[in-house]
Scaffold this motif. Structure first.
Motif, mmCIF file in Angstrom:
data_model
loop_
_atom_site.group_PDB
_atom_site.id
_atom_site.type_symbol
_atom_site.label_atom_id
_atom_site.label_comp_id
_atom_site.label_asym_id
_atom_site.label_seq_id
_atom_site.Cartn_x
_atom_site.Cartn_y
_atom_site.Cartn_z
ATOM 1 N N ARG A 168 0.842 -1.400 0.022
ATOM 2 C CA ARG A 168 -0.015 -0.028 0.044
ATOM 3 C C ARG A 168 0.874 1.076 -0.188
ATOM 4 O O ARG A 168 0.636 2.327 -0.818
ATOM 5 C CB ARG A 168 -0.873 -0.238 1.305
ATOM 6 C CG ARG A 168 -2.079 -1.121 1.235
ATOM 7 C CD ARG A 168 -3.044 -0.895 2.233
ATOM 8 N NE ARG A 168 -4.116 -1.545 2.360
ATOM 9 C CZ ARG A 168 -5.224 -1.556 1.783
ATOM 10 N NH1 ARG A 168 -5.315 -0.364 1.209
ATOM 11 N NH2 ARG A 168 -6.244 -2.632 1.749
ATOM 12 N N ALA A 206 0.738 3.796 -3.443
ATOM 13 C CA ALA A 206 0.433 4.981 -3.193
ATOM 14 C C ALA A 206 1.252 5.963 -3.654
ATOM 15 O O ALA A 206 0.766 7.015 -4.011
ATOM 16 C CB ALA A 206 -0.148 5.102 -1.908
ATOM 17 N N HIS A 248 -6.211 -7.523 -5.464
ATOM 18 C CA HIS A 248 -6.053 -6.408 -4.610
ATOM 19 C C HIS A 248 -5.019 -5.321 -5.138
ATOM 20 O O HIS A 248 -5.085 -4.269 -5.014
ATOM 21 C CB HIS A 248 -5.704 -6.935 -3.070
ATOM 22 C CG HIS A 248 -5.266 -6.012 -2.139
ATOM 23 N ND1 HIS A 248 -6.236 -4.974 -1.812
ATOM 24 C CD2 HIS A 248 -4.134 -5.727 -1.787
ATOM 25 C CE1 HIS A 248 -5.283 -4.190 -0.818
ATOM 26 N NE2 HIS A 248 -4.536 -4.647 -0.864
ATOM 27 N N LYS A 277 -6.109 -2.891 -8.006
ATOM 28 C CA LYS A 277 -7.050 -1.988 -7.580
ATOM 29 C C LYS A 277 -6.318 -0.947 -6.991
ATOM 30 O O LYS A 277 -6.501 0.509 -7.278
ATOM 31 C CB LYS A 277 -8.076 -2.493 -6.538
ATOM 32 C CG LYS A 277 -8.990 -3.420 -7.136
ATOM 33 C CD LYS A 277 -10.043 -4.009 -5.688
ATOM 34 C CE LYS A 277 -10.964 -5.295 -6.735
ATOM 35 N NZ LYS A 277 -11.672 -5.756 -5.463
ATOM 36 N N LEU A 278 -5.255 -1.152 -6.389
ATOM 37 C CA LEU A 278 -4.363 -0.200 -5.616
ATOM 38 C C LEU A 278 -3.664 0.720 -6.752
ATOM 39 O O LEU A 278 -3.439 1.836 -6.769
ATOM 40 C CB LEU A 278 -3.291 -0.638 -4.641
ATOM 41 C CG LEU A 278 -3.751 -1.525 -3.586
ATOM 42 C CD1 LEU A 278 -2.664 -1.977 -2.606
ATOM 43 C CD2 LEU A 278 -4.654 -0.455 -2.744
ATOM 44 N N ALA A 330 -4.526 0.820 -9.777
ATOM 45 C CA ALA A 330 -5.521 1.702 -10.590
ATOM 46 C C ALA A 330 -5.705 3.323 -10.439
ATOM 47 O O ALA A 330 -5.731 4.233 -11.042
ATOM 48 C CB ALA A 330 -6.827 0.887 -10.774
ATOM 49 N N ASP A 331 -5.658 3.457 -8.985
ATOM 50 C CA ASP A 331 -5.711 4.809 -8.444
ATOM 51 C C ASP A 331 -4.518 5.731 -8.957
ATOM 52 O O ASP A 331 -4.810 6.862 -9.378
ATOM 53 C CB ASP A 331 -5.489 4.707 -6.825
ATOM 54 C CG ASP A 331 -6.902 4.490 -6.401
ATOM 55 O OD1 ASP A 331 -7.778 4.374 -7.072
ATOM 56 O OD2 ASP A 331 -6.792 3.798 -5.135
ATOM 57 N N GLY A 332 -3.456 5.239 -9.353
ATOM 58 C CA GLY A 332 -2.288 6.083 -9.852
ATOM 59 C C GLY A 332 -2.252 5.576 -11.372
ATOM 60 O O GLY A 332 -1.168 6.106 -11.837
ATOM 61 N N VAL A 333 -2.902 4.809 -12.098
ATOM 62 C CA VAL A 333 -2.921 4.621 -13.267
ATOM 63 C C VAL A 333 -1.368 3.841 -13.653
ATOM 64 O O VAL A 333 -0.649 4.386 -14.765
ATOM 65 C CB VAL A 333 -3.288 5.748 -14.289
ATOM 66 C CG1 VAL A 333 -3.438 5.017 -15.733
ATOM 67 C CG2 VAL A 333 -4.315 6.445 -13.832
ATOM 68 N N LYS A 334 -0.915 3.125 -12.700
ATOM 69 C CA LYS A 334 0.309 2.679 -12.757
ATOM 70 C C LYS A 334 0.494 1.304 -13.738
ATOM 71 O O LYS A 334 -0.529 0.399 -13.470
ATOM 72 C CB LYS A 334 1.044 2.130 -11.323
ATOM 73 C CG LYS A 334 1.028 3.335 -10.376
ATOM 74 C CD LYS A 334 1.538 3.157 -9.047
ATOM 75 C CE LYS A 334 1.381 4.124 -8.127
ATOM 76 N NZ LYS A 334 2.363 5.391 -8.541
#
Length: 478
Positions: A216, A220, A238, A241-242, A244-248
Motif C-alpha cells: 500500500r 500509493a 487487490h 485496484k491499488l 489503478a488509483d495511480g494508473v500505474k
C-alpha cells in the motif's frame, strides 16, 4: 552481507546502506524441515519505505543516464558473483524454503543466467525511424518506465526476484524489491551480489515488512511508476485496484492450475519418468506445476499404476540430505491447506492411490496421487500448490481440451503425444500463456513467461520481459 555462523545477518538495504533490526519490529523465520525458529527478519517501517522511495527516485535519474554497456557490465559482474557464491546462497535457500539442495543450486544458476541474458538484451531495445518527407524526422524510442515496486513470492525466492530485477535494471529502472519474509537470508545474499558488483546507491533497495503495509505504501507513492507482482490471484486483484488509483503499469503473474493431457500414443514409461519428478519438484510449490492429469481411457489404469509406484518410492526428507528428492512444504500454512483439499476430494469419491497424509515433524506432506477426482471437488478448481496430483480419464481430444480450459486460469498447460498433427492442434486450442508438449522446459531466459485469463497479464523472460519495463515515445521534428 556479513554472515554470523551458518545463518546470514538479516538486513534491509536502502540508499546504498545495509540496515539491521535496531528499533524495528521483527518477524520470525522458520526452518520448514523442523518447524524451529531460526532467525528474526527486520520489518521496514514507514520511515524506511519513505527513504527507499526517495532513494529510488534519485537512483532512477542516475541509472537511466548510465550507458547501457556500463549497466550490462554490472549485471554480468553480479551474475559471476552469484555463481561464485552458489553454495552459500543455495544453503540459505534450502534452510529457509525447504527445497532439496540440488534444486536450490539450480535456482541460483538460473538467476545468474537471467542477469547475463538481460545484460545483452538491453542493447536491443530498438526504436524505429518513420518515413517522412525530406527535411522532416519522426522517430520512436524506448525509455525506462521509472522506479519499480517488485513484489516476489517464497516458492522460488531467488529466481523470481531475479526475473524482476534483471530486466528492470537492464532497462534503466530503479527498483524497490520486497522479497518474502519467509526467505530473507537467501534473497539478501542474492541481492548482495548486485551491490558488490558495483550497483550505485539508490538504484536498488531491499525491504522486508508486513506485505499489505509495504505494498500500500509503495503503490500509493507517485514515485513508483510500475508494479511487478508474482503471487496469488486474490492478492493480485487487490494490488491491481491499488495500482489503478495511480494508473500505474503492472505485470501480474498470478498462478494457475496446470492441466496435463496424456494421450494413449505417448511413450508411457518415458512420460511417467518425466511427470512424476516434475509434479513433486519443490514439493509441488510451483506455479506451473503439473497438477490436473487428464489421461486417455486406454492408458488410464497403467498410468495410475506407474505413477503410484513412483510416488511411493520418492525419498522425502531434509533438503540437505543428498538422498532426498522432495523436501518439506515452505511454511506451516501449507500442510493444513493441502490436508483440507485431499479430505474434501476423498469425501466426494476420489481414490487415494499414494500418500494422502502429512508426515511427522516439520511441514512435510506425502507425495499424493488421487484418482477419479470429481469435477466438483475443491481441488479440481483450487490449485493445491503442494505435492498432490489429481487424475481423471477422458474419451477423446475434444473432452480433454474442454477440461483443460474449464477453469478461469491459464498460466501453463502440458500435453504428451507422439502425433504431430495433434500436437499442433493442442498448441492452438489450449488456453494458456505457455504450453509444453512432451516437455516441461517452459521457464527459460529467452522466452516469455506469463498467463492469460485470471492467471494475469504481461510477461517475464525474453524480450517481452524487457519491454514491460520500457515506455514508448514518438518524437516528431519538422
Amino acid at each position: 552481507m556479513p554472515a554470523t555462523g551458518y545463518y546470514a545477518d538479516l538486513r534491509l538495504h536502502i540508499d546504498g546502506a545495509w540496515a539491521a533490526g535496531e528499533g524495528r519490529d521483527t518477524g520470525p523465520v522458520f526452518d520448514p524441515a523442523t518447524g524451529a525458529e531460526i532467525a528474526a527478519v527486520p520489518l521496514a517501517n514507514a520511515a524506511d519505505l519513505d527513504a527507499a522511495l526517495e532513494a529510488a527516485e534519485r537512483g532512477f535519474k542516475l541509472w537511466r543516464a548510465t550507458d547501457v554497456e556500463a549497466r550490462g557490465t554490472i549485471l554480468r559482474r553480479a551474475a559471476q558473483l552469484m555463481r561464485e557464491r552458489t553454495e552459500a546462497i543455495a544453503a540459505l535457500l534450502t534452510r529457509e524454503q525447504g527445497k532439496v539442495i540440488a534444486e536450490a543450486r539450480a535456482e541460483v544458476a538460473g538467476s545468474a543466467q537471467l542477469f547475463d541474458w538481460y545484460a545483452e538484451e538491453a542493447k536491443r531495445a530498438y526504436g524505429r525511424v518513420l518515413v517522412r518527407p525530406t527535411g522532416q524526422r519522426s522517430i520512436v524510442i524506448r525509455q525506462p518506465v521509472g522506479p519499480v515496486a517488485a513484489l516476489s513470492p517464497w516458492n522460488f525466492p531467488v529466481y523470481l526476484l531475479a526475473k524482476k530485477l534483471a530486466p528492470a535494471l537492464a532497462a534503466g529502472c530503479s527498483v524497490i524489491a520486497k522479497p518474502p519474509e519467509e526467505t530473507p537470508g537467501c534473497t539478501g545474499a542474492f541481492f548482495a551480489c548486485l551491490i558488490d558488483a558495483g550497483l550505485p546507491a539508490g538504484v536498488a533497495q531491499l525491504v522486508f515488512g508486513v506485505p499489505d503495509h509495504v505494498s500500500r505504501h509503495l503503490i500509493a507513492s507517485p514515485v513508483i511508476r510500475k508494479v511487478s507482482f508474482t503471487g496469488s490471484v486474490p492478492v493480485g486483484k487487490h494490488l491491481l485496484k491499488l495500482a489503478a488509483d495511480g494508473v500505474k503499469r503492472t505485470t501480474m503473474e498470478l498462478g494457475g492450475h496446470a492441466p496435463v493431457l496424456i494421450f494413449a500414443d505417448c511413450d508411457l514409461e518415458k512420460t511417467l519418468d518425466m511427470v512424476v519428478p516434475q509434479k513433486f519438484r519443490n514439493a509441488g510449490q510451483v506455479c506451473v506445476s503439473p497438477t490436473r492429469f487428464y489421461v486417455e481411457e486406454a492408458v488410464y489404469k497403467p498410468f495410475l499404476r506407474g505413477f503410484a509406484e513412483r510416488a511411493a518410492k520418492l525419498p522425502v526428507g531434509d533438503g540437505f540430505d543428498p538422498a532426498t528428492r522432495m523436501g518439506p512444504l515452505a511454511n506451516r500454512r501449507r500442510p493444513d491447506a493441502i490436508e483440507a483439499l485431499v479430505s474434501d476430494a476423498t469425501a466426494n469419491g476420489a481414490r487415494t492411490l499414494a500418500g494422502g497424509e502429512r508426515m511427522a515433524d516439520g511441514y512435510f506432506f506425502q507425495p499424493t496421487l488421487l484418482a477419479d477426482v470429481p469435477v466438483d471437488a475443491d481441488i479440481m478448481s483450487n490449485e493445491p500448490f503442494g505435492p498432490v496430483a489429481v487424475t481423471r480419464s477422458f474419451a477423446d481430444m475434444d473432452e480433454a481440451i474442454e477440461q483443460a480450459n474449464r477453469l478461469p486460469y491459464g498460466l501453463a498447460a502440458f500435453a504428451f503425444t507422439e502425433n504431430g498433427r495433434r500436437a499442433n492442434m493442442l498448441g492452438d486450442a489450449i488456453e494458456a500463456g505457455m504450453v509444453g508438449i512432451n516437455s516441461f522446459a517452459i521457464s527459460v531466459a529467452d522466452a516469455p513467461f506469463g498467463g492469460v485469463k485470471q492467471s494475469g497479464f504481461g510477461s517475464e523472460g525474453g524480450s517481452e520481459g524487457l519491454d514491460s519495463y520500457l515506455v514508448t515515445k514518438a518524437i516528431h521534428q519538422a
